[in-house]
Motif scaffolding. Structure first.
Motif, PDB file in Angstrom:
ATOM      1  N   ILE A  37       0.446 -63.779 -90.134  1.00  0.00           N
ATOM      2  CA  ILE A  37      -0.018 -64.689 -91.180  1.00  0.00           C
ATOM      3  C   ILE A  37       1.000 -65.816 -91.367  1.00  0.00           C
ATOM      4  O   ILE A  37       2.178 -65.563 -91.594  1.00  0.00           O
ATOM      5  CB  ILE A  37      -0.221 -63.937 -92.510  1.00  0.00           C
ATOM      6  N   GLY A  38       0.542 -67.022 -91.273  1.00  0.00           N
ATOM      7  CA  GLY A  38       1.406 -68.193 -91.423  1.00  0.00           C
ATOM      8  C   GLY A  38       1.577 -68.961 -90.134  1.00  0.00           C
ATOM      9  O   GLY A  38       1.800 -70.174 -90.158  1.00  0.00           O
ATOM     10  N   LEU A 225      -9.838 -65.967 -90.021  1.00  0.00           N
ATOM     11  CA  LEU A 225      -8.441 -65.549 -89.931  1.00  0.00           C
ATOM     12  C   LEU A 225      -8.240 -64.153 -90.516  1.00  0.00           C
ATOM     13  O   LEU A 225      -7.508 -63.327 -89.954  1.00  0.00           O
ATOM     14  CB  LEU A 225      -7.543 -66.547 -90.663  1.00  0.00           C
ATOM     15  N   SER A 226      -8.882 -63.873 -91.637  1.00  0.00           N
ATOM     16  CA  SER A 226      -8.754 -62.563 -92.275  1.00  0.00           C
ATOM     17  C   SER A 226      -9.265 -61.447 -91.374  1.00  0.00           C
ATOM     18  O   SER A 226      -8.649 -60.384 -91.258  1.00  0.00           O
ATOM     19  CB  SER A 226      -9.515 -62.555 -93.609  1.00  0.00           C
ATOM     20  N   ILE A 227     -10.414 -61.704 -90.733  1.00  0.00           N
ATOM     21  CA  ILE A 227     -10.970 -60.710 -89.814  1.00  0.00           C
ATOM     22  C   ILE A 227     -10.023 -60.472 -88.646  1.00  0.00           C
ATOM     23  O   ILE A 227      -9.795 -59.329 -88.217  1.00  0.00           O
ATOM     24  CB  ILE A 227     -12.353 -61.159 -89.314  1.00  0.00           C
ATOM     25  N   GLU A 228      -9.433 -61.559 -88.129  1.00  0.00           N
ATOM     26  CA  GLU A 228      -8.497 -61.440 -87.006  1.00  0.00           C
ATOM     27  C   GLU A 228      -7.250 -60.660 -87.417  1.00  0.00           C
ATOM     28  O   GLU A 228      -6.737 -59.839 -86.654  1.00  0.00           O
ATOM     29  CB  GLU A 228      -8.117 -62.828 -86.498  1.00  0.00           C
ATOM     30  N   TYR A 229      -6.759 -60.919 -88.627  1.00  0.00           N
ATOM     31  CA  TYR A 229      -5.596 -60.165 -89.107  1.00  0.00           C
ATOM     32  C   TYR A 229      -5.930 -58.684 -89.235  1.00  0.00           C
ATOM     33  O   TYR A 229      -5.136 -57.812 -88.846  1.00  0.00           O
ATOM     34  CB  TYR A 229      -5.127 -60.701 -90.470  1.00  0.00           C
ATOM     35  N   TYR A 230      -7.120 -58.404 -89.788  1.00  0.00           N
ATOM     36  CA  TYR A 230      -7.525 -57.009 -89.993  1.00  0.00           C
ATOM     37  C   TYR A 230      -7.679 -56.284 -88.654  1.00  0.00           C
ATOM     38  O   TYR A 230      -7.273 -55.123 -88.513  1.00  0.00           O
ATOM     39  CB  TYR A 230      -8.841 -56.966 -90.770  1.00  0.00           C
ATOM     40  N   LEU A 231      -8.247 -56.967 -87.676  1.00  0.00           N
ATOM     41  CA  LEU A 231      -8.457 -56.364 -86.356  1.00  0.00           C
ATOM     42  C   LEU A 231      -7.225 -56.469 -85.471  1.00  0.00           C
ATOM     43  O   LEU A 231      -7.226 -55.959 -84.346  1.00  0.00           O
ATOM     44  CB  LEU A 231      -9.647 -57.032 -85.659  1.00  0.00           C
ATOM     45  N   GLN A 232      -6.177 -57.139 -85.977  1.00  0.00           N
ATOM     46  CA  GLN A 232      -4.921 -57.342 -85.237  1.00  0.00           C
ATOM     47  C   GLN A 232      -5.178 -58.017 -83.881  1.00  0.00           C
ATOM     48  O   GLN A 232      -4.679 -57.594 -82.847  1.00  0.00           O
ATOM     49  CB  GLN A 232      -4.190 -56.012 -85.045  1.00  0.00           C
ATOM     50  N   VAL A 233      -5.982 -59.074 -83.942  1.00  0.00           N
ATOM     51  CA  VAL A 233      -6.287 -59.843 -82.736  1.00  0.00           C
ATOM     52  C   VAL A 233      -5.068 -60.659 -82.341  1.00  0.00           C
ATOM     53  O   VAL A 233      -4.493 -61.369 -83.167  1.00  0.00           O
ATOM     54  CB  VAL A 233      -7.494 -60.772 -82.969  1.00  0.00           C
ATOM     55  N   SER A 234      -4.654 -60.564 -81.093  1.00  0.00           N
ATOM     56  CA  SER A 234      -3.498 -61.308 -80.620  1.00  0.00           C
ATOM     57  C   SER A 234      -3.863 -62.770 -80.408  1.00  0.00           C
ATOM     58  O   SER A 234      -4.946 -63.093 -79.904  1.00  0.00           O
ATOM     59  CB  SER A 234      -2.976 -60.712 -79.307  1.00  0.00           C
ATOM     60  N   SER A 235      -2.942 -63.668 -80.788  1.00  0.00           N
ATOM     61  CA  SER A 235      -3.192 -65.097 -80.624  1.00  0.00           C
ATOM     62  C   SER A 235      -2.566 -65.657 -79.363  1.00  0.00           C
ATOM     63  O   SER A 235      -2.733 -66.826 -79.043  1.00  0.00           O
ATOM     64  CB  SER A 235      -2.620 -65.861 -81.828  1.00  0.00           C
ATOM     65  N   SER A 236      -1.845 -64.841 -78.624  1.00  0.00           N
ATOM     66  CA  SER A 236      -1.024 -65.352 -77.524  1.00  0.00           C
ATOM     67  C   SER A 236      -1.851 -65.923 -76.380  1.00  0.00           C
ATOM     68  O   SER A 236      -1.534 -66.983 -75.835  1.00  0.00           O
ATOM     69  CB  SER A 236      -0.115 -64.237 -76.988  1.00  0.00           C
ATOM     70  N   TYR A 238      -5.408 -66.610 -76.274  1.00  0.00           N
ATOM     71  CA  TYR A 238      -6.540 -67.492 -76.589  1.00  0.00           C
ATOM     72  C   TYR A 238      -6.332 -68.155 -77.949  1.00  0.00           C
ATOM     73  O   TYR A 238      -7.205 -68.133 -78.803  1.00  0.00           O
ATOM     74  CB  TYR A 238      -7.840 -66.708 -76.558  1.00  0.00           C
ATOM     75  N   ARG A 239      -5.177 -68.762 -78.118  1.00  0.00           N
ATOM     76  CA  ARG A 239      -4.839 -69.342 -79.416  1.00  0.00           C
ATOM     77  C   ARG A 239      -5.817 -70.433 -79.832  1.00  0.00           C
ATOM     78  O   ARG A 239      -6.094 -70.606 -81.015  1.00  0.00           O
ATOM     79  CB  ARG A 239      -3.418 -69.903 -79.376  1.00  0.00           C
ATOM     80  N   ILE A 240      -6.329 -71.185 -78.875  1.00  0.00           N
ATOM     81  CA  ILE A 240      -7.274 -72.245 -79.184  1.00  0.00           C
ATOM     82  C   ILE A 240      -8.504 -71.686 -79.898  1.00  0.00           C
ATOM     83  O   ILE A 240      -9.138 -72.374 -80.703  1.00  0.00           O
ATOM     84  CB  ILE A 240      -7.686 -73.001 -77.889  1.00  0.00           C
ATOM     85  N   VAL A 241      -8.814 -70.415 -79.636  1.00  0.00           N
ATOM     86  CA  VAL A 241      -9.963 -69.776 -80.286  1.00  0.00           C
ATOM     87  C   VAL A 241      -9.522 -69.054 -81.550  1.00  0.00           C
ATOM     88  O   VAL A 241     -10.099 -69.249 -82.634  1.00  0.00           O
ATOM     89  CB  VAL A 241     -10.664 -68.792 -79.329  1.00  0.00           C
ATOM     90  N   THR A 242      -8.491 -68.224 -81.432  1.00  0.00           N
ATOM     91  CA  THR A 242      -8.097 -67.378 -82.557  1.00  0.00           C
ATOM     92  C   THR A 242      -7.538 -68.168 -83.728  1.00  0.00           C
ATOM     93  O   THR A 242      -7.827 -67.852 -84.889  1.00  0.00           O
ATOM     94  CB  THR A 242      -7.062 -66.334 -82.113  1.00  0.00           C
ATOM     95  N   TYR A 243      -6.732 -69.179 -83.457  1.00  0.00           N
ATOM     96  CA  TYR A 243      -6.152 -69.995 -84.525  1.00  0.00           C
ATOM     97  C   TYR A 243      -6.723 -71.403 -84.549  1.00  0.00           C
ATOM     98  O   TYR A 243      -6.851 -72.007 -85.618  1.00  0.00           O
ATOM     99  CB  TYR A 243      -4.628 -70.077 -84.364  1.00  0.00           C
ATOM    100  N   GLY A 244      -7.043 -71.947 -83.381  1.00  0.00           N
ATOM    101  CA  GLY A 244      -7.535 -73.317 -83.323  1.00  0.00           C
ATOM    102  C   GLY A 244      -8.871 -73.484 -84.025  1.00  0.00           C
ATOM    103  O   GLY A 244      -9.060 -74.422 -84.817  1.00  0.00           O
ATOM    104  N   PHE A 245      -9.810 -72.588 -83.757  1.00  0.00           N
ATOM    105  CA  PHE A 245     -11.139 -72.680 -84.360  1.00  0.00           C
ATOM    106  C   PHE A 245     -11.079 -72.585 -85.889  1.00  0.00           C
ATOM    107  O   PHE A 245     -11.647 -73.436 -86.591  1.00  0.00           O
ATOM    108  CB  PHE A 245     -12.062 -71.612 -83.772  1.00  0.00           C
ATOM    109  N   PRO A 246     -10.381 -71.591 -86.465  1.00  0.00           N
ATOM    110  CA  PRO A 246     -10.277 -71.554 -87.932  1.00  0.00           C
ATOM    111  C   PRO A 246      -9.565 -72.786 -88.499  1.00  0.00           C
ATOM    112  O   PRO A 246      -9.924 -73.259 -89.578  1.00  0.00           O
ATOM    113  CB  PRO A 246      -9.451 -70.287 -88.195  1.00  0.00           C
TER     114      PRO A 246
END
Length: 354
Positions: A37-38, A225-236, A238-246
């Protein structure tokens, strides 16, 4: 500058500050902050950067030379000062910002924003946060090369096409390609592309979508972002999707709200947003000694971290706002005036300044 994006810059900088504060508290107070987070504050910055370039230069005629000068003045001097501060602290026996060792080549490549694996093995400049500025300067390099395209839509389309080709080409080289090549072809640069198209949309779409739509966009981004944190989705990977899209959703929501009349007016919030660059560069150098001193003067127990965290964060924000007002603003103003006088002196009488 769009007021809501200025406020969003401040929020992004604070989230990054808290993201870096967690591991410091873990080491000194035995806490267990391991969330990502952050970290998405960087992606918000990238999307905003793309927007700002389109928004700020849509009605301005600038040569590539003038544009590059303005961007270097905005980014480089404060970054160089922060890098020199780290080098000095390292020479005094400290290990600021995780710096363990560096070479002369590391200094040179750091100053010219060129990606290189540091002598101590870190894949970052001497000021490790500078990895984001390497992408910023690369984006500016591409964007400035097409300022001669007068139509905003065509300019955005050409810049987007170039960056898409760069990213696509990177997939052909594989993980064993040179480090610099892997950096420049990382899909994270597409976050700038998204920001550019948001800029074009904002300039060309006068219709108000309404505040509820803006709130819905922001809520959707935070929900992802909350769902990704809960599921512990790695951003390393596919960051453009995991963080870029939100990040795109959140920035879009802020813009829709602005267009609908829901504009941030609080002067303190806007000041923190204006100081976000100083905050980004200098916060690790402020947080680290604060946490270390706190650990020496109070019981280094997890429960004490609850007290230290807000105190450290507020102190870093206040001090970096001071750096912004006392150093960044006057230095940038002086350099811009100097640059403008130099450019004017070089232009023959009767010519039009672009």
């Amino acid at each position: 500058m769009v007021a809501n994006l200025q406020a969003l810059r401040g929020i992004a900088a604070i989230t990054i500050l808290l993201y870096h504060l967690g591991p410091m508290l873990n080491r000194r107070f035995g806490t267990d902050f391991h969330s990502d987070i952050g970290a998405e504050g960087v992606d918000i910055f990238f999307v905003i950067s793309g927007f700002v370039m389109v928004f700020a230069y849509a009605q301005k005629e600038r040569s590539a030379w003038a544009f590059y000068g303005e961007r270097v003045i905005r980014i480089a001097p404060l970054y160089w000062m922060a890098t020199l501060a780290l080098i000095v602290l390292f020479g005094l026996g400290f290990r600021p910002n995780g710096l363990q060792d560096y070479s002369l080549a590391d200094i040179v490549t750091s100053f010219v924003f060129y990606p290189k694996v540091r002598l101590d093995g870190e894949k970052a400049p001497i000021l490790s946060l500078g990895w984001t500025l390497i992408y910023e300067m690369f984006f500016y390099l591409v964007f400035g090369a097409f300022l001669w395209v007068r139509s905003t839509r065509d300019r955005v389309a050409v810049v987007s096409a170039v960056l898409l080709v760069v990213v696509a080409a990177g997939s052909l080289f594989g993980p064993d390609s040179p480090f610099a090549l892997r950096v420049y072809t990382n899909s994270i640069v597409l976050e700038f592309v998204a920001g550019c198209w948001l800029g074009y949309w904002y300039l060309s779409q006068p219709r108000k979508l309404g505040l509820p739509v803006g709130v819905a966009f922001v809520a959707a981004g935070l929900a992802v972002l909350s769902i990704e944190y809960y599921l512990q989705v790695s951003s390393s990977e596919y960051r453009i999707v995991t963080y870029g899209f939100p990040a795109v959703l959140v920035v879009t929501g802020a813009l829709v709200a602005e267009r609908s009349g829901a504009t941030t007016c609080n002067s303190i919030v806007l000041l923190v947003g204006a100081a976000s660059y100083s905050m980004y560069l200098f916060h690790p150098m402020l947080l680290q000694p604060f946490v270390n001193l706190a650990a020496k003067t109070m019981a280094p127990e997890p429960r004490m971290a609850i007290v230290v965290m807000p105190l450290a964060a507020v102190t870093a924000v206040v001090v970096t706002v001071g750096i912004h007002l006392g150093l960044e603003v006057p230095l940038t103003r002086w350099l811009r005036n100097l640059w403008d006088r130099e450019r004017t002196a070089r232009i023959p009488e009767g010519s039009v300044i672009s």
